[in-house]
Structure formats: structure tokens, C-alpha cells
Design a protein around this motif. Structure first.
Motif, PDB file in Angstrom:
ATOM      1  N   VAL A  24       4.098  25.209  32.662  1.00 57.53           N
ATOM      2  CA  VAL A  24       2.918  25.221  33.533  1.00 57.53           C
ATOM      3  C   VAL A  24       1.633  25.225  32.705  1.00 57.53           C
ATOM      4  O   VAL A  24       0.697  24.453  32.959  1.00 57.53           O
ATOM      5  CB  VAL A  24       2.965  26.447  34.467  1.00 57.53           C
ATOM      6  CG1 VAL A  24       1.651  26.600  35.212  1.00 57.53           C
ATOM      7  CG2 VAL A  24       4.123  26.316  35.453  1.00 57.53           C
ATOM      8  N   ILE A  25       1.590  26.074  31.703  1.00 56.80           N
ATOM      9  CA  ILE A  25       0.381  26.213  30.890  1.00 56.80           C
ATOM     10  C   ILE A  25       0.107  24.956  30.076  1.00 56.80           C
ATOM     11  O   ILE A  25      -1.023  24.456  30.015  1.00 56.80           O
ATOM     12  CB  ILE A  25       0.496  27.444  29.971  1.00 56.80           C
ATOM     13  CG1 ILE A  25       0.436  28.728  30.809  1.00 56.80           C
ATOM     14  CG2 ILE A  25      -0.615  27.452  28.924  1.00 56.80           C
ATOM     15  CD1 ILE A  25       0.711  29.990  30.018  1.00 56.80           C
ATOM     16  N   GLU A  26       1.133  24.420  29.438  1.00 64.41           N
ATOM     17  CA  GLU A  26       0.918  23.293  28.536  1.00 64.41           C
ATOM     18  C   GLU A  26       0.552  22.007  29.266  1.00 64.41           C
ATOM     19  O   GLU A  26      -0.047  21.113  28.678  1.00 64.41           O
ATOM     20  CB  GLU A  26       2.151  23.083  27.651  1.00 64.41           C
ATOM     21  CG  GLU A  26       2.307  24.170  26.610  1.00 64.41           C
ATOM     22  CD  GLU A  26       3.291  23.802  25.517  1.00 64.41           C
ATOM     23  OE1 GLU A  26       3.081  22.770  24.852  1.00 64.41           O
ATOM     24  OE2 GLU A  26       4.274  24.536  25.349  1.00 64.41           O
ATOM     25  N   ARG A  86      -1.346  10.344  31.035  1.00 69.33           N
ATOM     26  CA  ARG A  86      -0.173  10.041  30.194  1.00 69.33           C
ATOM     27  C   ARG A  86       0.270  11.273  29.420  1.00 69.33           C
ATOM     28  O   ARG A  86       1.465  11.480  29.199  1.00 69.33           O
ATOM     29  CB  ARG A  86      -0.519   8.897  29.238  1.00 69.33           C
ATOM     30  CG  ARG A  86       0.712   8.121  28.753  1.00 69.33           C
ATOM     31  CD  ARG A  86       0.310   6.837  28.086  1.00 69.33           C
ATOM     32  NE  ARG A  86       0.248   6.971  26.644  1.00 69.33           N
ATOM     33  CZ  ARG A  86      -0.768   6.589  25.887  1.00 69.33           C
ATOM     34  NH1 ARG A  86      -1.844   6.050  26.435  1.00 69.33           N
ATOM     35  NH2 ARG A  86      -0.730   6.733  24.578  1.00 69.33           N
ATOM     36  N   ALA A  87      -0.672  12.094  29.005  1.00 69.44           N
ATOM     37  CA  ALA A  87      -0.330  13.322  28.289  1.00 69.44           C
ATOM     38  C   ALA A  87       0.461  14.265  29.195  1.00 69.44           C
ATOM     39  O   ALA A  87       1.443  14.868  28.762  1.00 69.44           O
ATOM     40  CB  ALA A  87      -1.601  14.007  27.788  1.00 69.44           C
ATOM     41  N   GLU A  88       0.042  14.379  30.457  1.00 74.00           N
ATOM     42  CA  GLU A  88       0.785  15.224  31.398  1.00 74.00           C
ATOM     43  C   GLU A  88       2.186  14.678  31.631  1.00 74.00           C
ATOM     44  O   GLU A  88       3.149  15.449  31.733  1.00 74.00           O
ATOM     45  CB  GLU A  88       0.027  15.318  32.725  1.00 74.00           C
ATOM     46  CG  GLU A  88      -1.202  16.209  32.659  1.00 74.00           C
ATOM     47  CD  GLU A  88      -1.788  16.459  34.043  1.00 74.00           C
ATOM     48  OE1 GLU A  88      -1.164  16.068  35.041  1.00 74.00           O
ATOM     49  OE2 GLU A  88      -2.886  17.050  34.111  1.00 74.00           O
ATOM     50  N   GLN A  89       2.309  13.357  31.720  1.00 78.08           N
ATOM     51  CA  GLN A  89       3.635  12.754  31.888  1.00 78.08           C
ATOM     52  C   GLN A  89       4.511  13.035  30.673  1.00 78.08           C
ATOM     53  O   GLN A  89       5.712  13.280  30.808  1.00 78.08           O
ATOM     54  CB  GLN A  89       3.497  11.240  32.093  1.00 78.08           C
ATOM     55  CG  GLN A  89       2.881  10.849  33.424  1.00 78.08           C
ATOM     56  CD  GLN A  89       2.631   9.352  33.538  1.00 78.08           C
ATOM     57  OE1 GLN A  89       2.797   8.610  32.573  1.00 78.08           O
ATOM     58  NE2 GLN A  89       2.210   8.915  34.716  1.00 78.08           N
ATOM     59  N   ALA A  90       3.903  12.993  29.502  1.00 77.13           N
ATOM     60  CA  ALA A  90       4.657  13.259  28.275  1.00 77.13           C
ATOM     61  C   ALA A  90       5.155  14.700  28.245  1.00 77.13           C
ATOM     62  O   ALA A  90       6.301  14.966  27.838  1.00 77.13           O
ATOM     63  CB  ALA A  90       3.794  12.964  27.052  1.00 77.13           C
TER      64      ALA A  90
END
Length: 255
Positions: free
Chosen positions: A116-118, A224-228
Motif C-alpha cells: 500500500v505504501i510503496e 507505469r510505476a504503480e503498475q510496476a
């Protein structure tokens, strides 16, 4: 006659209420530490001077310093003045360490917390891309590659990557939180190392997931970072289920 030189008050002390004298003193000293009036490594005034500035007794000043020591904000040595510590996640790391070693339930909860945090951290990092954080992430990727197959070296590189991710936000409190979660990462990694079928291809896939995240952040692409991050934790969840099943089986056999 007072022979002490006049000195500007260091802590912006306010009169303390009798009910919470030590708390009032520790709050004021902590504020001085956080806003940089006392730099890491610098000595604090002696107990007696602190007591005079706040108008409290030496035992109250001593209790305030004890509170700050317990919180990891200062360190003390017998017979020496207290000194400021750099803000870090050590106190949180100890708490999380105790929690995740207590049961698999707490470990799963802690890993869920990380996810959740990351997710939010990754988006903010992609917006800010602090140079020190990006450099730490790149160094971690290099160390993961050179530590391929070495569980201990790989774990430390993995931890460095995630701390670098937090640093890339440029937010010191986020960095402290991620440092605090190092014990969670370490425990998860040690469990994963017990997977009998973990191959070099699995290690390489882990590196690639981290590289994908790094590249998304370097490109400033928050979505894209969240998807990663989601993909990284999906793979970790599968491994977690495998490890949990193995540990339960071992417990059932009395190992």
C-alpha cells in the motif's frame, strides 16, 4: 552574581504544565533536532542547563532525555553529554522486526502495508526523481546483478533499492518509513530463500521487475510505476503463498 554568559535559548522553551513536564521538555528538544538547530552529532546542553532553561528539576530533564534516547533521536554515553542522531528508521525497524518474527500473520500484514505504501511512493518518486534516490536505485540494480544467487548480498541490494525509491521522493519522512521497513524486507527475503525450487531465472526475474520500476520512475511515468509495483507484489504474493504452505506443512510434521 551570575557568571554564565548570556545565551539565546536553544529550545524556544515554554512553561511546562506539571502533568507532563518531561513530555513538554522532550517535545521542545525534538523540535530543535528536527528543524536543524542541533545538527546530527552535535552535543546537547548538559542536564543542568536544560533544566534551567525550562525551569524544571534535573530529574525531569533527565527523563526528557531518556524519552528522546528511546525514540532514537539522541544517543548518550555514561558521563558524557547527549548528542543528536541523524533521523532514521531504526526505531521503526526494531518494532517491525519484532512483529514480523512473531507470526506469519504479522508478516503478511507487514508485507501488505509495504504494498500500500510503496504504491504511493512510486508515483511521487516519478514526479520528483531526486538525484540521490535515483543513483541509489541504479546502484542497487547493479549490486543485485552482481549478487545473483547470493541470498544475503541480493537481500541487501533489494533493501537499498527500496530505500532509494523512498529517497527519490525527496521526502525525509518517507525515507524514514522505508528504512523502518527494512526488517520486513529482510524477513521476507529469508523466507523466500527457503524455496527449494528458486532458480537463477527467478532471481533474474526479480531484477527485471525492479528495473521496470526504475525505468518508469526515470521516465516520470507515475501510472507505469504503480503498475510496476503491482506486478512486483503480485509475484511476491505467489511466492508468499508457496512459502506459507511449506512452513505450515513443516509445522504439521513437527519440524
Amino acid at each position: 552574581m551570575n557568571t554564565e554568559p548570556d545565551r539565546k535559548p536553544l529550545f524556544a522553551a515554554r512553561p511546562a504544565s506539571p502533568a507532563r513536564l518531561a513530555d513538554t521538555v522532550s517535545d521542545a528538544i525534538a523540535a530543535a533536532l528536527f528543524d536543524g538547530r542541533i545538527a546530527p552529532g552535535e552535543p546537547l546542553p548538559p542536564e543542568g542547563e536544560i533544566a534551567r532553561e525550562f525551569g524544571v528539576s534535573k530529574p525531569i530533564a533527565r527523563e526528557a532525555l531518556r524519552q528522546l534516547t528511546s525514540a532514537g533521536l539522541i544517543f548518550t554515553q555514561q558521563g558524557k553529554v547527549a548528542r543528536a542522531k541523524a533521523l532514521n528508521g531504526e526505531p521503526l525497524e526494531k518494532i517491525y522486526g519484532y512483529a514480523v518474527r512473531s507470526s506469519l500473520t504479522r508478516l503478511r500484514e507487514a508485507n501488505e502495508m509495504r504494498r500500500v505504501i510503496e504504491t504511493g511512493i512510486a508515483r511521487l518518486a516519478s514526479q520528483r526523481r531526486d538525484k540521490a534516490g535515483m543513483a541509489a536505485m541504479q546502484r542497487a540494480l547493479d549490486e543485485m546483478q552482481s549478487g545473483l544467487g547470493d541470498a544475503a548480498a541480493f537481500t541487501e541490494a533489494d533493501i537499498l533499492f527500496h530505500v532509494g525509491l523512498a529517497m527519490a521522493t525527496g521526502n525525509s519522512m518517507i525515507r524514514v518509513q522505508m528504512e523502518g521497513m527494512r526488517s520486513v524486507q529482510r524477513e521476507v527475503s529469508e523466507l523466500f530463500s527457503r524455496r527449494a525450487n528458486r532458480s537463477l531465472a527467478d532471481w533474474a526475474a526479480t531484477i527485471e521487475r525492479h528495473r521496470t520500476l526504475y525505468e518508469a520512475i526515470a521516465d516520470g511515468d507515475g501510472a507505469r510505476a504503480e503498475q510496476a509495483i503491482a506486478g512486483h507484489y503480485e509475484a511476491a504474493d505467489i511466492a508468499s503463498l508457496e512459502v506459507t504452505g511449506k512452513l505450515k506443512a513443516e509445522k504439521g510434521r513437527g519440524r
